[in-house]
Structures are given as C-alpha cells and as structure tokens.
Design a protein around this motif. Structure first.
Motif, short mmCIF file in Angstrom:
data_model
loop_
_atom_site.label_atom_id
_atom_site.label_comp_id
_atom_site.label_asym_id
_atom_site.label_seq_id
_atom_site.Cartn_x
_atom_site.Cartn_y
_atom_site.Cartn_z
N GLU A 464 0.84 -1.19 0.02
CA GLU A 464 0.00 0.01 0.10
C GLU A 464 0.91 1.35 -0.10
O GLU A 464 0.72 2.13 -1.05
CB GLU A 464 -0.85 0.11 1.39
CG GLU A 464 -2.28 -0.30 0.90
CD GLU A 464 -3.42 -0.12 2.23
OE1 GLU A 464 -3.79 1.19 2.44
OE2 GLU A 464 -3.33 -1.20 2.67
N GLY A 465 1.52 1.31 1.10
CA GLY A 465 2.55 2.60 1.22
C GLY A 465 3.37 2.55 2.23
O GLY A 465 3.37 1.78 3.04
N ILE A 466 4.19 3.52 2.37
CA ILE A 466 5.18 3.77 3.49
C ILE A 466 4.90 5.18 4.25
O ILE A 466 4.75 6.12 3.51
CB ILE A 466 6.67 3.77 3.11
CG1 ILE A 466 6.67 2.23 2.44
CG2 ILE A 466 7.39 3.96 4.29
CD1 ILE A 466 8.26 2.14 2.02
N ARG A 467 4.69 5.26 5.46
CA ARG A 467 4.38 6.40 6.09
C ARG A 467 5.36 6.64 7.14
O ARG A 467 5.99 5.69 7.78
CB ARG A 467 3.22 6.27 7.06
CG ARG A 467 2.03 6.22 6.18
CD ARG A 467 0.66 6.27 7.24
NE ARG A 467 0.27 4.91 7.75
CZ ARG A 467 0.10 4.93 8.96
NH1 ARG A 467 0.61 5.78 9.70
NH2 ARG A 467 0.26 3.55 9.47
N PHE A 468 5.91 7.92 7.45
CA PHE A 468 6.68 8.26 8.30
C PHE A 468 5.48 9.18 9.47
O PHE A 468 5.29 10.08 9.28
CB PHE A 468 7.86 9.29 8.10
CG PHE A 468 8.76 9.58 8.98
CD1 PHE A 468 9.58 8.57 9.75
CD2 PHE A 468 9.24 10.94 9.48
CE1 PHE A 468 10.42 8.69 10.44
CE2 PHE A 468 10.10 11.08 10.43
CZ PHE A 468 10.76 10.01 11.00
N GLY A 469 5.31 8.28 10.51
CA GLY A 469 4.30 8.78 11.31
C GLY A 469 2.83 8.75 10.47
O GLY A 469 2.58 7.67 10.18
N ALA A 470 2.19 9.91 10.62
CA ALA A 470 0.76 9.88 9.80
C ALA A 470 1.18 10.13 8.31
O ALA A 470 0.02 9.86 7.51
CB ALA A 470 -0.11 10.68 10.42
#
Length: 585
Positions: A464-470
C-alpha cells in the motif's frame, strides 16, 4: 494402446483389476540426473505408480515464455517412469498447493489488479487456455491410450477447500478433453462435507486426502460417491516445515499401520510424499491463516520413505513390509547408493556490497508510490525502495503499510532494524531527522507467496504505502532485484569483520570427484546460496529448523567450483563448511 478405467468398485487396466500403490515424486524438486534413482527406489518399495504435480509457474515463468528443459522436462520424467514399468498420475491443475510458490500459479497473474483466481473469470481462463495449449500436446503422446504411462489426470486440486464454482471445474474438465486428454479424470478433496460438495464434478471420480482415520474418511466419501473405487490421493505420511518450527516427524510404525488399514479395505493409495526433494531457488511457498504468515523452508524432506538427498529411511522398510503382505515383491533391489562427501571448509574470500552493486543488478525506475513487485514485472527475489525525507523532524515511527514479507530499514545507509509481516506486535522502528533530511532505503524480501487457503492473492514488496508517522511518503526510486544473474558483480577482498549490511560473498573450492554434499552455515544469519550459478534456496541459520542446504552432486564440477552467498545481516567469519550429512531438526 492401454485402457485404465473404473468398473464397479475397482480400477481395471486392460480389463484386469488393479490396485494403485502410488507415491508422489515431484520432478521439479529433484535434479534431472537423479530422477531415475528416485523412481527406482519407488519401484523397489513395491509401488506400481508415481504421481506428480505440474507447476504452471515453472513452465511459464513469464507470460508467453515457456520452459520444458532441464528440471522442467516433464516429458523426460514421465518417459523415465514408463521405462521402469511404472504407471503415472499427472496433476496439471492451474493450482497445485504443494507448499510451492503461489500454489503453482505464475506471479505475473497478479500484475492485473482485477484478476480473479480459481473461478470462472474469463481473463483467468484465458491464461489457463494459453498454458494448456502448450502443455497438453506434450502430455497427449504419453497417455496410456496412446501407449504411454499416464493413466489418470486431475482436474483441479482440493478445490472444495477453496471454492464452490462448479462452472470453473467443468471448464477445466472440458478443456482437457478437447485437447485430447482421454484418460481417467479425477478430483481430490479433504473428506469433509463442504470440501466434497465444492470440489466434485459430475461423472468424474472423486478421491480423498488425509493422514489418518481412513474408515471415517472413506465413509464420508461414500455418502457423496456411493460407487467406484476408493482412493486416498494424498496419504500424508509426513509433513512440511516452516521457518521457526521444529522439524516435523511421524513414527514409521504408525504410518505403516494406517497404510495397512487402507490396503485391507481394498483401497488404492498415493503417498504424499514418497520422496519430497528440495524447494530450490525461490520456489518455496507459505501459509497464511489470516492472523499469521508462515513461510516454508527450503528443504522439502517431508520425513517420508526416501529423504531429501535420496536415502531410504526406516519408513521405507516399514512401508515395503506392508506392501509385501499384498504383493509378492521378491528380494529388495536398490540402485547403488549415491556418494556423499565432506569437502571441508570454504573460505569466502571476496565480497561485494549490495548497495555498491545496484547498477550491476538492476535498472532503477521512478514511481510515485512504492509499487509492489508484480506491477514492476518482477516475480521473485528482493526489491529496494529509496526516497528522501525532509527535516528536521522529531523521533517518529516508520510504518510499512503493508510489508510482504520482510523488510530491512536503512537511514543514510545505517541499519535501523527489520519489519516482518508475521511479527505484527513488534515495536516500530523510530528515528529523528536532521534539518538537511535523510535518505530512507527499504529492502524487502519475498519469502514465498501463499500457496493454500483464502489468502492466495499475495502481492510482494510494499502493498500500500510507507508512512513516517501519519504522513505517506511519495516519489520512490525502485530497484527490482530478482537475483537471477549475479555474473556482473565486481568483488573485492572480503573484510575480516562484517559490517552487518546486505553483502555478496564469494568463495571457491576444488573437487576431484563430484558427490552430494551439504552446505553448513554456522555463524551466518539469513540469505540465499548459489553454487556455480544455481540458486540452492534460502537459508536462515539463526531460526531453523534447517541448518544446512542440500547440494546434489550433479551441480558440482570437477576442478574449481564457485559458491556465492547473499547474506542479509553479516557473518561471524567468512567461512562455511561442506559436510556429508544434513542438519534438520
């Protein structure tokens, strides 16, 4: 021309009653030089039939590109069985399970986000038709009706455990018939109501799969199939292993007792497995129960009558004794034992850093999102995602949404930790970012696509994706790393101490006489091993149960041999050992 058919409650071959005593041997898990040896041991045990699956992904690794050579030469395997006087059961279902990557379906199917699997979905059927148009003409001359050894063929595999689309099953049946398959067709399912209801096809023989309690299993079959021969198409006399587990074993006396019980009922039996072999390369599959993903090890020893390296076991002798109660076997005649040799230590004298070698292995692509492997035309191996994150930022968790299957995290080249699909409760990896920003790299390993159950749609990489925090992170440089060709790597002298980063190590050793051997990786961690360019499979020394990789003698050559390890975390010292026995426990 010969005829194998059903008459009443028995099988007949050329008009004479016959009971099938069969064993599964997968040509694709054995180097071709050893096919005859394994088949001779099957016959020596008193068996009259060999059964094999046919993995679609091996034979059509990329859409429209077909492979029937070497370990994929199914025609040669079947011909060899026929030369030894064995009947052959072939199971060329689009799906095979078999603890094999994606249950035998090709990964490129998942490049279409709308693809529906194992049902009457025309795009899926079109792919099967294209494959069958190539495969079936190779099998037709080998049918018993054309003088060959193939007596029966499966339509789909344990379909009732997955779905209830009888239109799909009928389509597969008719597809075989119209391509000239005129031998007995059958299905196989577990002996449960929903399994039999979902998996049976009208006017097609149903068989059942189980490991114990045959009277109960066959009684359940009789509810749905009152007439016809009873057959256990998969007698689970052993079992497979996942990483982190203990090696599965089953007592030989118990196996013999259940087998004897089936024969006393006049049942036909197919041992799954008789000889397991090896999940070479990236071919091992995985299980996923919805809560936990469980990848399968490289060895497919299965604790059965003939071991991974071809040794006959106590189970072989116990099973043969049971067969001798029903068949006059005569004296035991086994082929000459295959030599094993301990070649000793191999110094891995050269190394090449993964991050310094990317241009030798891959051409980078730019994507807004960290797309999974399949959308980039990649089937197996590893994939590296790289992006910049601006700063300053305070200590924040990195979130991979979602990782399939195991990711190593690097910030400005510094290792920060690992994120594993099966370890959902692990503490998140956190880090802060200085004003100038950082480079984030995420190396994801495909540990094998799910091969059984409702979670077959198992795309690899970041799903899906990669998040740094939100905050989702966008604009990625992606290196696909299928690890199929390592010939362009440039090595330097290996350092005395590992830096703990993903690194290729190379060593050479001399061989006067080729023999089977076993690669022991004590002091190493996790990675992939290659011998003379052949991918032996994954190792994971720190978790087990597998502590050695089997190297069949035909993969070696007289003179100099080259061993390459792609080690993900580093080793205590750059030395391995080639020993004369396996460690699996």
């Amino acid at each position: 021309m010969s005829i194998f058919a059903v008459e009443g409650n028995q099988f007949v071959f050329n008009g004479e009653p016959v009971r099938l005593i069969s064993g599964a041997i997968h040509y694709f898990r054995i180097v071709p030089e050893y096919w005859r040896d394994r088949l001779m041991k099957l016959k020596a045990c008193g068996f009259n039939t060999v059964e094999t699956y046919v993995p679609w992904n091996l034979h059509e690794p990329n859409e429209g590109q077909f492979n029937f050579e070497g370990i994929a030469d199914i025609v040669k395997f079947i011909e060899t069985a026929g030369e030894l006087g064995l009947h052959v059961i072939v199971r060329p279902s689009p799906y095979i399970c078999a603890e094999w990557e994606f249950g035998g379906m090709p990964a490129w199917l998942l490049a279409d986000p709308g693809m529906k699997l194992r049902c009457f979905h025309q795009p899926f059927l079109d792919k099967i038709d294209a494959y069958y148009d190539v495969l079936m003409p190779k099998l037709v001359p080998l049918l018993c009706t054309n003088g060959g050894p193939i007596i029966a063929m499966q339509i789909e595999n344990e379909y009732g455990s997955y779905g209830n689309d009888t239109q799909y099953l009928e389509y597969l049946k008719e597809g075989k018939i119209k391509r000239g398959i005129d031998v007995l067709l059958f299905t196989s399912d577990g002996p449960g109501d929903f399994m039999l209801q979902g998996g049976m096809v009208p006017d097609v023989l149903e068989t059942v799969n189980f490991g114990s309690r045959p009277k109960e299993a066959f009684a359940e079959l009789r509810i749905y199939q009152p007439e016809g021969p009873i057959m256990c198409m998969e007698y689970w006399n052993g079992w497979f292993d996942h990483w982190f587990e203990k090696h599965h074993t089953r007592d030989a006396a118990d196996v013999a007792r259940v087998f004897d019980e089936m024969l006393s009922m006049n049942a036909s039996v197919n041992f799954y497995m008789f000889h397991g072999g090896t999940n070479f390369g990236f071919w091992s599959g995985a299980n996923d129960d919805g809560d936990k993903y469980m990848p399968t090890i490289t060895s497919y020893d299965y604790d059965v009558p003939v071991s991974e390296c071809g040794d006959v076991t106590d189970k072989f002798y116990a099973v043969r004794e049971v067969v001798s109660k029903y068949v006059d076997l005569g004296p035991l005649e086994l082929p000459e034992p295959i030599a094993k040799k301990a070649y000793g230590q191999v110094n891995m004298t050269q190394q090449a850093s993964l991050f310094d070698s990317l241009d030798k292995l891959s051409t980078p692509v730019q994507r807004t999102c960290p797309d999974p492997m399949e959308l980039l035309g990649q089937n197996y191996g590893f994939i590296l995602y790289t992006t910049r994150i601006s700063g300053p930022r305070e200590e924040t968790p990195l979130r991979l949404q979602y990782v399939h299957d195991r990711a190593q995290i690097f910030v400005d080249g510094e290792y920060k930790g690992v994120v594993e699909r099966w370890n959902k409760d692990a503490e998140p990896i956190t880090f802060s970012i200085p004003p100038e920003g950082v480079t984030l790299s995420v190396l994801v390993e495909n540990m094998g696509r799910t091969n059984y159950g409702p979670y077959l749609r198992d795309v690899k990489g970041i799903t899906e994706g990669i998040r740094f925090g939100a905050q989702f992170l966008y604009h990625w440089t992606i290196h696909t790393l299928p690890m199929e060709d390592l010939s362009k790597l440039e090595y330097t002298t290996a350092a005395a101490k590992s830096d703990g980063k993903p690194t290729f190590y190379k060593g050479t050793f001399e061989v006067d006489e080729t023999a089977d051997t076993f690669l022991e990786l004590k002091g190493w961690n996790k990675g992939v091993a290659y011998i003379n360019g052949f991918n032996l499979g994954r190792y994971w020394e720190t978790v087990g149960p597998q502590k050695t990789l089997y190297i069949p003698g035909p993969l070696l050559r007289k003179g100099e041999n080259e061993l390459v390890l792609f080690e993900l975390h580093g080793a205590k010292e750059p030395v391995v050992t080639l020993r004369d026995s396996a460690i699996l426990g």
